[in-house]
Design a protein around this motif. Structure first.
Motif, PDB file in Angstrom:
ATOM      1  N   LEU A 198      10.392  57.956  14.513  1.00 33.67           N
ATOM      2  CA  LEU A 198      11.611  57.535  13.837  1.00 33.67           C
ATOM      3  C   LEU A 198      12.643  57.126  14.881  1.00 33.67           C
ATOM      4  O   LEU A 198      12.820  57.815  15.895  1.00 33.67           O
ATOM      5  CB  LEU A 198      12.205  58.681  13.011  1.00 33.67           C
ATOM      6  CG  LEU A 198      11.554  59.081  11.691  1.00 33.67           C
ATOM      7  CD1 LEU A 198      12.396  60.167  11.026  1.00 33.67           C
ATOM      8  CD2 LEU A 198      11.403  57.897  10.764  1.00 33.67           C
ATOM      9  N   ASN A 199      13.318  56.026  14.644  1.00 33.17           N
ATOM     10  CA  ASN A 199      14.471  55.640  15.451  1.00 33.17           C
ATOM     11  C   ASN A 199      15.709  56.274  14.826  1.00 33.17           C
ATOM     12  O   ASN A 199      16.133  55.890  13.726  1.00 33.17           O
ATOM     13  CB  ASN A 199      14.615  54.115  15.498  1.00 33.17           C
ATOM     14  CG  ASN A 199      13.479  53.454  16.247  1.00 33.17           C
ATOM     15  OD1 ASN A 199      13.057  53.921  17.306  1.00 33.17           O
ATOM     16  ND2 ASN A 199      12.962  52.362  15.709  1.00 33.17           N
ATOM     17  N   VAL A 200      16.272  57.250  15.515  1.00 31.62           N
ATOM     18  CA  VAL A 200      17.384  58.030  14.981  1.00 31.62           C
ATOM     19  C   VAL A 200      18.618  57.797  15.845  1.00 31.62           C
ATOM     20  O   VAL A 200      18.585  57.988  17.060  1.00 31.62           O
ATOM     21  CB  VAL A 200      17.040  59.533  14.947  1.00 31.62           C
ATOM     22  CG1 VAL A 200      18.201  60.334  14.356  1.00 31.62           C
ATOM     23  CG2 VAL A 200      15.758  59.771  14.143  1.00 31.62           C
ATOM     24  N   VAL A 230      16.934  50.887  13.253  1.00 33.22           N
ATOM     25  CA  VAL A 230      17.298  52.299  13.123  1.00 33.22           C
ATOM     26  C   VAL A 230      16.900  52.800  11.739  1.00 33.22           C
ATOM     27  O   VAL A 230      17.233  52.181  10.722  1.00 33.22           O
ATOM     28  CB  VAL A 230      18.808  52.508  13.370  1.00 33.22           C
ATOM     29  CG1 VAL A 230      19.219  53.944  13.046  1.00 33.22           C
ATOM     30  CG2 VAL A 230      19.162  52.173  14.821  1.00 33.22           C
ATOM     31  N   ASP A 231      16.192  53.926  11.713  1.00 37.86           N
ATOM     32  CA  ASP A 231      15.739  54.510  10.445  1.00 37.86           C
ATOM     33  C   ASP A 231      16.752  55.478   9.853  1.00 37.86           C
ATOM     34  O   ASP A 231      16.841  55.627   8.630  1.00 37.86           O
ATOM     35  CB  ASP A 231      14.415  55.268  10.653  1.00 37.86           C
ATOM     36  CG  ASP A 231      13.309  54.379  11.162  1.00 37.86           C
ATOM     37  OD1 ASP A 231      12.952  53.420  10.451  1.00 37.86           O
ATOM     38  OD2 ASP A 231      12.795  54.633  12.277  1.00 37.86           O
ATOM     39  N   LEU A 232      17.509  56.149  10.709  1.00 39.83           N
ATOM     40  CA  LEU A 232      18.386  57.231  10.257  1.00 39.83           C
ATOM     41  C   LEU A 232      19.589  57.331  11.183  1.00 39.83           C
ATOM     42  O   LEU A 232      19.452  57.283  12.402  1.00 39.83           O
ATOM     43  CB  LEU A 232      17.619  58.560  10.275  1.00 39.83           C
ATOM     44  CG  LEU A 232      18.412  59.843  10.034  1.00 39.83           C
ATOM     45  CD1 LEU A 232      18.947  59.894   8.615  1.00 39.83           C
ATOM     46  CD2 LEU A 232      17.555  61.075  10.333  1.00 39.83           C
ATOM     47  N   LEU A 233      20.772  57.481  10.589  1.00 44.20           N
ATOM     48  CA  LEU A 233      21.994  57.767  11.328  1.00 44.20           C
ATOM     49  C   LEU A 233      22.433  59.184  10.995  1.00 44.20           C
ATOM     50  O   LEU A 233      22.534  59.545   9.819  1.00 44.20           O
ATOM     51  CB  LEU A 233      23.104  56.777  10.952  1.00 44.20           C
ATOM     52  CG  LEU A 233      24.506  57.090  11.504  1.00 44.20           C
ATOM     53  CD1 LEU A 233      24.540  56.940  13.012  1.00 44.20           C
ATOM     54  CD2 LEU A 233      25.565  56.201  10.852  1.00 44.20           C
ATOM     55  N   PHE A 263      30.052  57.468  21.805  1.00 41.96           N
ATOM     56  CA  PHE A 263      29.963  58.067  20.476  1.00 41.96           C
ATOM     57  C   PHE A 263      28.625  57.810  19.786  1.00 41.96           C
ATOM     58  O   PHE A 263      28.394  58.339  18.694  1.00 41.96           O
ATOM     59  CB  PHE A 263      31.117  57.580  19.584  1.00 41.96           C
ATOM     60  CG  PHE A 263      31.076  56.113  19.231  1.00 41.96           C
ATOM     61  CD1 PHE A 263      30.463  55.684  18.059  1.00 41.96           C
ATOM     62  CD2 PHE A 263      31.667  55.169  20.048  1.00 41.96           C
ATOM     63  CE1 PHE A 263      30.438  54.345  17.717  1.00 41.96           C
ATOM     64  CE2 PHE A 263      31.649  53.824  19.721  1.00 41.96           C
ATOM     65  CZ  PHE A 263      31.028  53.406  18.546  1.00 41.96           C
ATOM     66  N   LEU A 264      27.734  57.028  20.394  1.00 41.27           N
ATOM     67  CA  LEU A 264      26.433  56.740  19.799  1.00 41.27           C
ATOM     68  C   LEU A 264      25.326  57.001  20.813  1.00 41.27           C
ATOM     69  O   LEU A 264      25.494  56.762  22.007  1.00 41.27           O
ATOM     70  CB  LEU A 264      26.332  55.275  19.354  1.00 41.27           C
ATOM     71  CG  LEU A 264      26.942  54.834  18.034  1.00 41.27           C
ATOM     72  CD1 LEU A 264      26.619  53.364  17.799  1.00 41.27           C
ATOM     73  CD2 LEU A 264      26.469  55.675  16.869  1.00 41.27           C
ATOM     74  N   GLN A 265      24.186  57.470  20.319  1.00 38.23           N
ATOM     75  CA  GLN A 265      23.002  57.646  21.152  1.00 38.23           C
ATOM     76  C   GLN A 265      21.767  57.397  20.298  1.00 38.23           C
ATOM     77  O   GLN A 265      21.603  58.020  19.242  1.00 38.23           O
ATOM     78  CB  GLN A 265      22.946  59.052  21.732  1.00 38.23           C
ATOM     79  CG  GLN A 265      21.742  59.324  22.610  1.00 38.23           C
ATOM     80  CD  GLN A 265      21.849  58.649  23.969  1.00 38.23           C
ATOM     81  OE1 GLN A 265      22.847  58.803  24.670  1.00 38.23           O
ATOM     82  NE2 GLN A 265      20.837  57.904  24.346  1.00 38.23           N
ATOM     83  N   LEU A 266      20.896  56.506  20.747  1.00 38.94           N
ATOM     84  CA  LEU A 266      19.643  56.232  20.045  1.00 38.94           C
ATOM     85  C   LEU A 266      18.537  57.122  20.604  1.00 38.94           C
ATOM     86  O   LEU A 266      18.313  57.156  21.819  1.00 38.94           O
ATOM     87  CB  LEU A 266      19.259  54.758  20.200  1.00 38.94           C
ATOM     88  CG  LEU A 266      17.928  54.340  19.563  1.00 38.94           C
ATOM     89  CD1 LEU A 266      17.980  54.486  18.045  1.00 38.94           C
ATOM     90  CD2 LEU A 266      17.572  52.905  19.950  1.00 38.94           C
ATOM     91  N   LEU A 267      17.853  57.830  19.730  1.00 35.48           N
ATOM     92  CA  LEU A 267      16.716  58.667  20.102  1.00 35.48           C
ATOM     93  C   LEU A 267      15.489  58.221  19.319  1.00 35.48           C
ATOM     94  O   LEU A 267      15.596  57.796  18.160  1.00 35.48           O
ATOM     95  CB  LEU A 267      16.990  60.138  19.805  1.00 35.48           C
ATOM     96  CG  LEU A 267      18.191  60.782  20.506  1.00 35.48           C
ATOM     97  CD1 LEU A 267      18.334  62.230  20.058  1.00 35.48           C
ATOM     98  CD2 LEU A 267      18.047  60.700  22.016  1.00 35.48           C
ATOM     99  N   VAL A 268      14.334  58.321  19.944  1.00 36.45           N
ATOM    100  CA  VAL A 268      13.064  58.040  19.279  1.00 36.45           C
ATOM    101  C   VAL A 268      12.339  59.374  19.123  1.00 36.45           C
ATOM    102  O   VAL A 268      11.925  59.975  20.111  1.00 36.45           O
ATOM    103  CB  VAL A 268      12.215  57.028  20.075  1.00 36.45           C
ATOM    104  CG1 VAL A 268      10.907  56.746  19.343  1.00 36.45           C
ATOM    105  CG2 VAL A 268      12.998  55.730  20.293  1.00 36.45           C
ATOM    106  N   LEU A 269      12.221  59.838  17.883  1.00 34.14           N
ATOM    107  CA  LEU A 269      11.659  61.153  17.617  1.00 34.14           C
ATOM    108  C   LEU A 269      10.288  61.020  16.969  1.00 34.14           C
ATOM    109  O   LEU A 269      10.111  60.247  16.013  1.00 34.14           O
ATOM    110  CB  LEU A 269      12.581  61.949  16.685  1.00 34.14           C
ATOM    111  CG  LEU A 269      14.030  62.130  17.152  1.00 34.14           C
ATOM    112  CD1 LEU A 269      14.785  63.030  16.181  1.00 34.14           C
ATOM    113  CD2 LEU A 269      14.098  62.689  18.563  1.00 34.14           C
TER     114      LEU A 269
END
Length: 332
Positions: A5-7, A35-38, A265-271
């Protein structure tokens, strides 16, 4: 093949959804991802009309509708599923009416005073508000539309309650993929670059020295649940830490700033997720079983009462979880 997931993680929102979603789309464009989820870590400030100002604990000069109202009215739509917890700058009347969580606008979900859901197979749990020892053992007496009109109740409404911490602690250890809070777990700064933090936020020095920076309630949950990730905001600074546990696991902690130009204020994580399939929000059956089993421990009617929690309490068993799951399917 593993699935992911791109979170996107966001710090303090303050109702600036247009700016946040615009920044999210820019990250998508630059990185070539969807992005899948914010996840928003509090101070969501979802004001629906000027009447909500009376339930918002901010000085009058900071009262501003901002852009959430467009999403509430259906004039704009979130580009992805958005999940958030409350902070200390919220419309307490709105969030109080969704005590157990719910949709505040299409594709925008509030986790509740405490809550847990599953998104794309990942368990996401969270605790709204900030810690204040004066009100920690009270029940949620403010949770009526009339009660939060009082000035003191507008503030006590966003103070974390012990019963909600107790409920969250009943979730399985090591079974939470991501935990969301507004304030930090107490002491978490010791597991990151605390010197750099104090160079940026010199006024934190006394609290760090007293081991008083952050929430003792969140510290307890961090030690009990040992989630894979923990996301926070509140202190308006980006900070990362790796918190080891005595079983060899560790929690990756990340705090972010508020939504302003040239702020982190934003950070993209791949979980990694446990299964393929659509990215949808689902009820967490074990959490529903916890709520059912602890229902008698809470209270929502004034006057305020102190709650005495049991020293020993069994987690919901398989039968409790199965019953909660069956009931949730009826009410979807």
């Amino acid at each position: 093949m593993p699935s992911y997931l791109n979170v996107m993680i966001e710090g303090c929102c303050h109702g600036a959804l247009d700016d946040i979603y615009a920044a999210l789309r820019e990250v998508e464009r630059r990185r070539g991802v969807k992005v899948d989820l914010l996840i928003c870590c509090g101070d969501f400030q979802g004001l629906r009309s000027e009447a909500d100002f009376e339930a918002l604990a901010v000085p009058a000069k900071y009262r501003e509708m901002n852009s959430f109202v467009k999403y509430y009215r259906g004039e704009a739509e979130a580009p992805c599923l958005t999940v958030f917890v409350g902070g200390n700058h919220e419309a307490s009347n709105q969030l109080g009416s969704l005590f157990y969580g719910g949709w505040v606008a299409p594709k925008i979900y509030y986790l509740g005073a405490a809550g847990s859901v599953r998104v794309g197979g990942l368990r996401i749990s969270g605790l709204s508000g900030i810690y204040n020892g004066k009100h920690h053992k009270w029940d949620h007496f403010e949770n009526t539309a009339d009660a939060v009109d009082a000035r003191d109740a507008v503030r006590s409404a966003y103070h974390v309650r012990e019963v909600d911490v107790f409920r969250l602690a009943l979730l399985g250890r090591g079974e939470v993929d991501a935990f969301i809070s507004h304030d930090w777990p107490r002491g978490v700064e010791q597991f990151g670059d605390v010197r750099r933090l104090l160079r940026r936020k010199k006024h934190f020095a006394d609290e760090v020295a007293r081991n008083d920076l952050g929430s003792p309630a969140n510290e307890l949950l961090l030690k009990q649940l040992r989630p894979t990730h923990w996301f926070s905001a509140h202190l308006h600074v980006k900070f990362a830490a790796l918190v080891p546990h005595d079983d060899g696991t560790a929690t990756r902690f990340l705090a972010l700033d508020k939504c302003l130009p040239r702020r982190d204020f934003l950070q993209l994580l791949v979980l990694e997720r446990p299964c393929d399939g659509p990215v949808e929000l689902e009820y967490d059956a074990e959490w529903l079983a916890v709520l059912a089993k602890t229902h008698a421990l809470g209270g929502c009617l004034p006057p305020p009462r102190r709650r005495q929690l049991p020293d020993v309490f069994d987690r919901p068993g398989p039968g409790d979880v199965a019953a909660a799951r069956a009931l949730s399917l009826i009410h979807i």
